[in-house]
Design a protein around this motif. Structure first.
Motif, PDB file in Angstrom:
ATOM      1  N   UNK A 163       9.698  33.128  19.231  1.00 40.73           N
ATOM      2  CA  UNK A 163       9.168  32.000  18.472  1.00 40.73           C
ATOM      3  C   UNK A 163       7.890  32.388  17.745  1.00 40.73           C
ATOM      4  N   UNK A 164       7.704  31.753  16.616  1.00 37.74           N
ATOM      5  CA  UNK A 164       6.438  31.852  15.897  1.00 37.74           C
ATOM      6  C   UNK A 164       5.539  30.734  16.390  1.00 37.74           C
ATOM      7  N   UNK A 165       4.298  31.078  16.788  1.00 39.21           N
ATOM      8  CA  UNK A 165       3.346  30.035  17.151  1.00 39.21           C
ATOM      9  C   UNK A 165       2.241  29.998  16.095  1.00 39.21           C
ATOM     10  N   UNK A 166       1.924  28.777  15.668  1.00 39.97           N
ATOM     11  CA  UNK A 166       0.914  28.580  14.625  1.00 39.97           C
ATOM     12  C   UNK A 166       0.075  27.348  14.961  1.00 39.97           C
ATOM     13  N   UNK A 167      -1.067  27.254  14.323  1.00 37.98           N
ATOM     14  CA  UNK A 167      -1.820  25.996  14.371  1.00 37.98           C
ATOM     15  C   UNK A 167      -1.090  24.960  13.522  1.00 37.98           C
ATOM     16  N   UNK A 168      -1.376  23.703  13.794  1.00 37.25           N
ATOM     17  CA  UNK A 168      -0.685  22.623  13.079  1.00 37.25           C
ATOM     18  C   UNK A 168      -1.029  22.569  11.596  1.00 37.25           C
ATOM     19  N   UNK A 169      -2.115  23.242  11.191  1.00 35.69           N
ATOM     20  CA  UNK A 169      -2.484  23.225   9.777  1.00 35.69           C
ATOM     21  C   UNK A 169      -1.966  24.439   9.016  1.00 35.69           C
ATOM     22  N   UNK A 170      -1.139  25.277   9.652  1.00 32.58           N
ATOM     23  CA  UNK A 170      -0.583  26.445   8.981  1.00 32.58           C
ATOM     24  C   UNK A 170       0.530  26.018   8.025  1.00 32.58           C
ATOM     25  N   UNK A 171       0.778  26.810   7.013  1.00 25.22           N
ATOM     26  CA  UNK A 171       1.775  26.471   5.992  1.00 25.22           C
ATOM     27  C   UNK A 171       3.198  26.363   6.546  1.00 25.22           C
ATOM     28  N   UNK A 172       3.467  27.027   7.674  1.00 22.33           N
ATOM     29  CA  UNK A 172       4.813  26.977   8.257  1.00 22.33           C
ATOM     30  C   UNK A 172       4.931  25.985   9.407  1.00 22.33           C
ATOM     31  N   UNK A 173       3.870  25.262   9.709  1.00 20.33           N
ATOM     32  CA  UNK A 173       3.844  24.428  10.918  1.00 20.33           C
ATOM     33  C   UNK A 173       4.900  23.327  10.908  1.00 20.33           C
ATOM     34  N   UNK A 174       5.310  22.873   9.739  1.00 17.79           N
ATOM     35  CA  UNK A 174       6.283  21.789   9.674  1.00 17.79           C
ATOM     36  C   UNK A 174       7.726  22.241   9.716  1.00 17.79           C
ATOM     37  N   UNK A 175       7.964  23.536   9.780  1.00 15.20           N
ATOM     38  CA  UNK A 175       9.331  24.052   9.763  1.00 15.20           C
ATOM     39  C   UNK A 175       9.982  23.919  11.132  1.00 15.20           C
ATOM     40  N   UNK A 176      11.309  23.673  11.139  1.00 15.55           N
ATOM     41  CA  UNK A 176      12.058  23.595  12.396  1.00 15.55           C
ATOM     42  C   UNK A 176      12.464  24.975  12.876  1.00 15.55           C
ATOM     43  N   UNK A 177      12.590  25.899  11.963  1.00 16.66           N
ATOM     44  CA  UNK A 177      12.856  27.303  12.287  1.00 16.66           C
ATOM     45  C   UNK A 177      12.369  28.142  11.114  1.00 16.66           C
ATOM     46  N   UNK A 178      12.191  29.427  11.377  1.00 19.05           N
ATOM     47  CA  UNK A 178      11.766  30.342  10.319  1.00 19.05           C
ATOM     48  C   UNK A 178      12.588  31.615  10.414  1.00 19.05           C
ATOM     49  N   UNK A 179      12.516  32.413   9.363  1.00 21.36           N
ATOM     50  CA  UNK A 179      13.060  33.758   9.363  1.00 21.36           C
ATOM     51  C   UNK A 179      11.916  34.726   9.094  1.00 21.36           C
ATOM     52  N   UNK A 180      12.176  35.990   9.388  1.00 23.95           N
ATOM     53  CA  UNK A 180      11.106  36.972   9.219  1.00 23.95           C
ATOM     54  C   UNK A 180      10.577  37.005   7.788  1.00 23.95           C
ATOM     55  N   UNK A 181      11.441  36.768   6.806  1.00 22.56           N
ATOM     56  CA  UNK A 181      10.984  36.819   5.419  1.00 22.56           C
ATOM     57  C   UNK A 181       9.914  35.772   5.135  1.00 22.56           C
ATOM     58  N   UNK A 182       9.871  34.706   5.965  1.00 23.73           N
ATOM     59  CA  UNK A 182       8.842  33.679   5.789  1.00 23.73           C
ATOM     60  C   UNK A 182       7.461  34.193   6.180  1.00 23.73           C
ATOM     61  N   UNK A 183       7.418  35.349   6.874  1.00 25.89           N
ATOM     62  CA  UNK A 183       6.138  35.917   7.308  1.00 25.89           C
ATOM     63  C   UNK A 183       5.623  36.979   6.335  1.00 25.89           C
ATOM     64  N   UNK A 184       6.265  37.105   5.190  1.00 23.00           N
ATOM     65  CA  UNK A 184       5.811  38.070   4.180  1.00 23.00           C
ATOM     66  C   UNK A 184       4.318  37.868   3.886  1.00 23.00           C
ATOM     67  N   UNK A 185       3.568  38.955   3.940  1.00 19.93           N
ATOM     68  CA  UNK A 185       2.130  38.995   3.628  1.00 19.93           C
ATOM     69  C   UNK A 185       1.254  38.233   4.629  1.00 19.93           C
ATOM     70  N   UNK A 186       1.810  37.872   5.774  1.00 18.23           N
ATOM     71  CA  UNK A 186       1.005  37.203   6.809  1.00 18.23           C
ATOM     72  C   UNK A 186       0.151  38.225   7.558  1.00 18.23           C
ATOM     73  N   UNK A 187      -1.003  37.792   8.024  1.00 15.42           N
ATOM     74  CA  UNK A 187      -1.821  38.551   8.974  1.00 15.42           C
ATOM     75  C   UNK A 187      -1.532  37.980  10.354  1.00 15.42           C
ATOM     76  N   UNK A 188      -0.927  38.776  11.202  1.00 17.42           N
ATOM     77  CA  UNK A 188      -0.416  38.295  12.486  1.00 17.42           C
ATOM     78  C   UNK A 188      -1.282  38.742  13.658  1.00 17.42           C
ATOM     79  N   UNK A 189      -1.314  37.887  14.679  1.00 23.28           N
ATOM     80  CA  UNK A 189      -1.896  38.250  15.971  1.00 23.28           C
ATOM     81  C   UNK A 189      -0.788  38.955  16.757  1.00 23.28           C
ATOM     82  N   UNK A 190      -1.019  40.180  17.174  1.00 26.58           N
ATOM     83  CA  UNK A 190       0.049  40.985  17.772  1.00 26.58           C
ATOM     84  C   UNK A 190      -0.458  41.705  19.022  1.00 26.58           C
ATOM     85  N   UNK A 191       0.477  42.120  19.898  1.00 27.34           N
ATOM     86  CA  UNK A 191       0.092  42.974  21.028  1.00 27.34           C
ATOM     87  C   UNK A 191      -0.304  44.358  20.530  1.00 27.34           C
ATOM     88  N   UNK A 192      -0.869  45.201  21.413  1.00 24.34           N
ATOM     89  CA  UNK A 192      -1.189  46.586  21.024  1.00 24.34           C
ATOM     90  C   UNK A 192       0.050  47.345  20.563  1.00 24.34           C
TER      91      UNK A 192
END
Length: 280
Positions: A163-192
């Motif tokens: 799952x993608x987790x976001x704050x409620x004010x993120x541009x994708x927050x209202x989506x019921x599902x996403x695909x990886x292409x929706x994360x194009x150019x995103x800066x992500x919080x990731x594990x090492x």
């Protein structure tokens, strides 16, 4: 000069009967086999163990002493085994990663302990958990696996979407599902970079030719969620990860589910089988 325990036991039975037929019957071997075993004992000791007088067999002095030694050895072994039976069984060892402990195993562990079972807990990633089960330092492992190995028993415990987790004010927050292409150019919080979850995400993004960047690297699901809540960026996490109302969870449709397995050796004991059942 080494004396084999089976030879000592065989001689103790022969010494008690002074008769090859009855001794062979008790030992469930043939008379020639018993003759050979005792003859080899005599050769090893360099002394006769019995003599024949008429129809009767009598132990020599060496035979009497060896019979006493064999019986004493058997008694000591029996006493030792009785002390083992009297000892309480050692605690079973469960090994899992932090995510499994935080989100999957809390309730089962509480139930197990409430029933009076002793349990020793260890933490480790998938590779360490598999290694511990293989070498016996852990009785049961719980870990996420992409492809379960063949040399241990792996039973599916639970599976979760990624799952993608976001704050409620993120541009994708209202989506019921996403695909990886929706994360194009995103800066992500990731594990090492060395974590399997990060490596799978990078491969999947690369396969689709998607650009993205690292907002921050964080060790552990709880810290990832914390950074998302602070607004550092969204993150892709296992669906088992718990969040607060301030964070939205949105399934990522083109990532495979995360499968958690209970891992045991094929030669598991009844106690291990019971622990496995209580975890399921």
């Amino acid at each position: 000069m080494a004396l084999v325990a089976e030879d000592l036991e065989a001689f103790a039975v022969f010494a008690r009967h002074r008769n090859f037929t009855r001794a062979a019957e008790e030992l469930h071997v043939s008379q020639p086999a018993l003759h050979t075993r005792i003859r080899k004992l005599e050769q090893r000791l360099g002394k006769s163990l019995y003599v024949k007088q008429g129809r009767q067999l009598h132990l020599t002095d060496t035979g009497e002493r060896l019979a006493a030694f064999a019986n004493d050895t058997n008694d000591r072994a029996a006493d030792f085994l009785r002390t083992l039976d009297a000892l309480p069984p050692r605690p079973l060892v469960l090994m899992a990663g932090s995510g499994a402990y935080l989100y999957l195993l809390g309730d089962p562990i509480r139930r197990i302990l409430a029933k009076g079972h002793e349990l020793r807990l260890r933490t480790g990633d998938a590779a360490a958990t598999l290694a511990a089960v293989r070498d016996g330092s852990a009785d049961v492992g719980v870990t996420a696996l992409t492809v379960p190995p063949d040399d241990v028993d792996c039973d599916l415990l639970q599976q979760f979407p990624q799952t993608l987790i976001t704050r409620s004010d993120h541009r994708l927050a209202g989506r019921r599902s996403v695909r990886l292409k929706d994360l194009q150019d995103e800066a992500l919080v990731v594990p090492p970079k060395d974590r399997p979850h990060r490596q799978q995400l990078e491969r999947s993004m690369l396969d689709q030719g998607l650009r993205w960047s690292v907002a921050v690297e964080a060790e552990g699901w709880e810290l990832l969620v914390h950074f998302v809540r602070l607004g550092i960026g969204p993150a892709v996490v296992n669906g088992s990860v718990r969040t607060t109302g301030a964070v939205r969870k949105i399934p990522v449709k083109d990532l495979p589910p995360v499968r958690y397995y209970i891992v045991t050796r094929a030669d598991r004991s009844e106690r291990v089988h019971e622990l496995k059942r209580m975890l399921s």
